[in-house]
Design a protein around this motif. Structure first.
Motif, PDB file in Angstrom:
ATOM      1  N   THR A 107       2.533  -1.453  10.927  1.00  0.00           N
ATOM      2  CA  THR A 107       2.140  -0.183  11.950  1.00  0.00           C
ATOM      3  C   THR A 107       2.767   0.881  11.250  1.00  0.00           C
ATOM      4  O   THR A 107       3.802   1.108  11.066  1.00  0.00           O
ATOM      5  N   MET A 108       1.623   1.959  11.257  1.00  0.00           N
ATOM      6  CA  MET A 108       2.050   3.044  10.596  1.00  0.00           C
ATOM      7  C   MET A 108       0.697   4.155  11.101  1.00  0.00           C
ATOM      8  O   MET A 108      -0.237   3.738  11.578  1.00  0.00           O
ATOM      9  N   THR A 109       0.791   5.475  10.443  1.00  0.00           N
ATOM     10  CA  THR A 109      -0.477   6.184  10.722  1.00  0.00           C
ATOM     11  C   THR A 109      -1.267   6.008   9.885  1.00  0.00           C
ATOM     12  O   THR A 109      -1.049   5.530   8.775  1.00  0.00           O
ATOM     13  N   THR A 139       7.138   1.932  15.231  1.00  0.00           N
ATOM     14  CA  THR A 139       6.869   2.827  14.474  1.00  0.00           C
ATOM     15  C   THR A 139       7.459   3.041  13.231  1.00  0.00           C
ATOM     16  O   THR A 139       8.750   2.425  13.197  1.00  0.00           O
ATOM     17  N   ASP A 140       6.582   3.564  12.172  1.00  0.00           N
ATOM     18  CA  ASP A 140       7.331   3.907  11.117  1.00  0.00           C
ATOM     19  C   ASP A 140       8.454   4.819  10.906  1.00  0.00           C
ATOM     20  O   ASP A 140       9.326   4.798  10.261  1.00  0.00           O
ATOM     21  N   THR A 174      -0.439   5.783  15.552  1.00  0.00           N
ATOM     22  CA  THR A 174      -0.323   4.733  14.531  1.00  0.00           C
ATOM     23  C   THR A 174      -1.235   3.428  14.849  1.00  0.00           C
ATOM     24  O   THR A 174      -1.767   3.624  16.116  1.00  0.00           O
TER      25      THR A 174
END
Length: 812
Positions: A96-98, A281-282, A53
């Motif tokens: 926050t994510m990929t 984290t997502d 992420t």
């Protein structure tokens, strides 16, 4: 072969193993060579399995600008035709994510699709270029990956880094030397301290770990970072006496090498260490990690994160760590516990609030402060002489009752608001309260090992408050695009100690061939005893910068920081201004050439009470750094080279007993580094630094041209991994060489050079559907005895002996 993705939501990602990833990559490579075109449901690359992420701050606006910011903040290299993107808009992306999640969101309101052409390369396509089953009908645009995400599969390379007030910037386009130690690297090295992870970077000197005594010998390019302002968490100040923050709570560690006045404000030019907090984290994630050392020291670490609430607007990340047991020092013990919580609230797509909390405590026994080589082993004889031969790292030289403890507390909060197209306001505040409990001796020893001890017994508290407001934006003036930053910063630091309980006592003598375990005559002083403040400093600063994009190839950076530094106890009150100038030129894809000038400002020295001009306060010390370099990246490799000069003011007491601030300490150096996937199975990372650190332009002829104490001319580091064919087994090895270092200012005595070797392995498997990684690390394989030195002094410490770590990490 490539993977075709539309802008539809992703299905949850399953577990993977190294064996599956390699097989998939081989299948895809074969298909690509054959020119195969498979429908979306069939084609999938290793990148589809990537769960790393990034923290995104992309305002709503034109799609072309949003894609550029996505590339800078994630490490993706994105290719597209301006004809299909110029008329499109994108929503704000914050959180926050990929990188793939962020890209999907950016394209959610368009008719565009994306296709991964590599692990970190992607092409944007119009729906008209797709067949009924999603096959590509037009020739794809071929690009090479620009930056990666720090994973082992990417060769531990990263894309964006924190560049102080310049914010998140592409590492490739940053005109400074910055090294990033990623979470994957820390995990695979089973790193418990900065000493463990920085061994892969030749620009960072050998240092003590956190297991036995105070860890404060960090040196970057031959200089020690500022003890008051040289350490940051998420870019904000924390006042830490030693370098022993627990690494388990951080996603990565970033080290800016050299001067940093404009980027971070007042401070010595020894670089800046920035710890980046683990964020929510997502997707719901969790891991459990257990480690044991051959001495019996055991560690357990849990990590969990995810989101909840309507539209998952709330996020959390929790980490808990406990470690206890025997250290490698005879009769040495270590006990530490730490916990952290990070949370965020996506109030609106354009307004996000974050907060984080860290608490930690660590107590260890059996260590000493420093060994001071003198001619007779007499206590308080600080006249340096020939050092004795290195002593094995597992031998305890101090009495077993010695104790060093540290306590850390930090709370940070920030809010970011994209208040207009391409404009954002960020407000941030961090407080820290750190302490140390100190019952350690200085060991005065001659070349034969005859020694005497002088103990110091007290405790410290160090507090820091840092508030910062910053506005960033983008606008155009004719053919120029401007990325501007302006803001203000206020920092307050306080230092205190247990004055009423302070003790300095000489205690016995002997020979280090058989050190005496003296009985304890002291009462332990604790963190919570009454403290007397001895330092309180306030820094008020304003900063402004403009990054001018001149076409696609040239960036110019101009910045200035104006500040006031006031010490309430010494009466020091000075204003100063630090500029920075830099240029980045990209002559070819994947190559950046840069030049930069930056200054560092630190509080001027105060003459000691014993000098003829006692308590005279001098002007601020201004250090100047000039650097030119080149950074290059390919699909499976990256390399960099830097040539630098740093000039810093000297302070010393001359033959007439007058304390003076004249002359300069000059650091001329060359850095080379590279990270390569030589083959898909073989990774190689290497770095080298040559450093000519000398005293120049001094009034004292005996110092002129002499090398600076404790600093080596040559340092080299090597790290490699090899994954066996058909097996999820990776073998690792490392080597580190540090040249000889002068002990005394006249360069009469030296400690020898040393070469250290490491080895290890990791095995990845699935246990009941969950990935498990087993790790073995053997450090200092040959059990070499060596001395650790500290820049600017002749004080020595034992290096760590051969150490074996065995660990298992379950991800669920």
């Amino acid at each position: 072969m490539t993977r075709m993705k539309t802008n539809q939501p992703r299905a949850p990602q399953g577990a993977r193993s190294t064996q599956r990833s390699l097989s998939t990559a081989l299948m895809l490579g074969t298909a690509l060579c054959l020119g195969a075109q498979l429908p979306q449901a069939v084609v999938e690359t290793a990148a589809a399995q990537e769960t790393t992420t990034h923290t995104f701050e992309i305002p709503a606006g034109p799609l072309t600008q949003a894609l550029r910011k996505l590339a800078d903040q994630s490490g993706l290299q994105i290719a597209y035709s301006t004809d299909i993107a110029s008329s499109q808009t994108a929503p704000a992306i914050t959180g926050t994510m990929t990188a793939e999640d962020a890209l999907t969101r950016l394209l959610s309101s368009t008719h565009l699709h994306y296709r991964f052409t590599g692990a970190n390369t992607v092409t944007i396509l119009d729906a008209a270029t797709l067949g009924e089953e999603g096959a590509v009908l037009l020739d794809p645009i071929t690009v090479t990956e620009k930056k990666l995400n720090g994973s082992a599969a990417s060769g531990y390379r990263v894309g964006a880094v924190n560049a102080g007030v310049l914010g998140e910037k592409s590492l490739q386009d940053t005109p400074y030397s910055i090294e990033v130690f990623s979470r994957d690297l820390m995990d695979n090295l089973q790193a418990r301290s900065l000493a463990d992870v920085t061994k892969t970077d030749a620009s960072v000197a050998l240092m003590s770990d956190n297991l036995v005594t105070e860890n404060n010998a960090l040196a970057i390019r031959g200089l020690t970072p500022d003890g008051t302002t040289g350490k940051k968490i998420d870019g904000l100040n924390v006042r830490i006496r030693a370098d022993d923050l627990p690494l388990e709570h951080f996603e990565r560690v970033e080290i800016l090498k050299g001067a940093s006045g404009f980027l971070y404000g007042f401070g010595t030019p020894g670089g800046t260490v920035n710890y980046v907090t683990k964020r929510p984290t997502d997707e719901t994630t969790g891991s459990l990690n257990a480690q044991v050392m051959d001495s019996g020291l055991a560690l357990v670490h849990g990590d969990a994160g995810g989101r909840f609430g309507a539209d998952e607007v709330f996020g959390y990340r929790v980490n808990l760590v406990h470690e206890s047991g025997d250290t490698y020092i005879e009769d040495g013990e270590s006990r530490r516990t730490s916990g952290s919580l990070a949370a965020d609230w996506r109030i609106t797509p354009d307004l996000v609030w974050q907060a984080d909390l860290l608490a930690a405590e660590h107590m260890r026994e059996g260590g000493f402060w420093a060994l001071i080589p003198n001619a007779d082993g007499a206590v308080n004889n600080y006249t340096l002489a020939e050092p004795l031969s290195p002593i094995d790292g597992d031998e305890r030289l101090a009495p077993s009752f010695t104790r060093y403890g540290s306590r850390h507390f930090s709370f940070g909060t920030d809010i970011s608001w994209s208040f207009a197209q391409n404009w954002k306001l960020m407000l941030a505040h961090r407080i820290s309260d750190n302490g140390r409990q100190y019952l350690l001796p200085a060991i005065f020893a001659d070349v034969e090992g005859d020694y005497s001890l002088r103990f110091t017994n007290y405790a410290n508290r160090f507090r820091s408050r840092h508030s910062q407001g910053m506005v960033t934006g983008e606008f155009e003036t004719g053919p120029l695009t401007h990325d501007v930053t302006f803001g203000t910063s206020y920092t307050k630091t306080e230092s205190a100690y247990t004055a009423d309980d302070y003790q300095a006592v000489s205690l016995g003598s002997g020979n280090l061939s058989d050190p005496i375990d003296f009985p304890n005559p002291f009462d332990y002083v604790t963190f919570d005893d009454d403290m007397t403040t001895y330092e309180r400093t306030r820094r008020r600063e304003l900063f402004l910068s403009d990054t001018l994009h001149i076409g696609e190839q040239l960036d110019l950076i101009v910045g200035v920081r104006q500040g006031n530094l006031r010490n309430e106890f010494s009466g020091y009150d000075k204003d100063a201004t630090t500029p920075t100038l830099a240029a980045v030129y990209r002559p070819l894809d994947g190559i950046s050439v840069y030049a930069s000038y930056i200054e560092a400002l630190e509080e001027g020295a105060t003459a000691p009470a014993t000098a003829a001009n006692a308590f005279e306060v001098f002007e601020p010390l201004v250090s100047e750094q000039y650097e030119i370099g080149i950074k290059a990246e390919g699909e499976v490799w990256s390399a960099s080279a830097a040539l630098f000069r740093l000039e810093r003011g000297l302070t010393y007491t001359d033959a007439s007993n007058v304390f003076t601030q004249d002359g300069e300490a000059r650091y001329d150096g060359v850095e080379l580094s590279g990270k390569f996937h030589v083959t898909p199975q073989w990774f190689l990372g290497a770095s080298l630094m040559y450093l000519d650190a000398t005293n120049q332009k001094t009034s004292d002829a005996t110092l002129e041209g002499k090398r600076i104490q404790g600093v080596a001319e040559w340092q080299e580091a090597l790290y490699t991994e090899y994954t066996l064919s058909g097996l999820p087994l990776t073998l690792t090895a490392g080597a580190r060489h540090v040249g000889e270092r002068p002990v005394d200012a006249n360069n009469t005595w030296y400690v020898d050079s040393v070469t250290l070797f490491d080895a290890g392995a990791r095995y990845e498997a699935d246990v009941y559907g969950s990935p498990v990684t087993f790790r073995l690390n053997v450090e200092n394989v040959a059990d070499e005895a060596y001395w650790i030195t500290q820049p600017g002094s002749g004080y020595l410490r034992q290096g760590a002996p051969r150490t074996i770590k065995l660990g298992a990490q379950l991800t669920f």
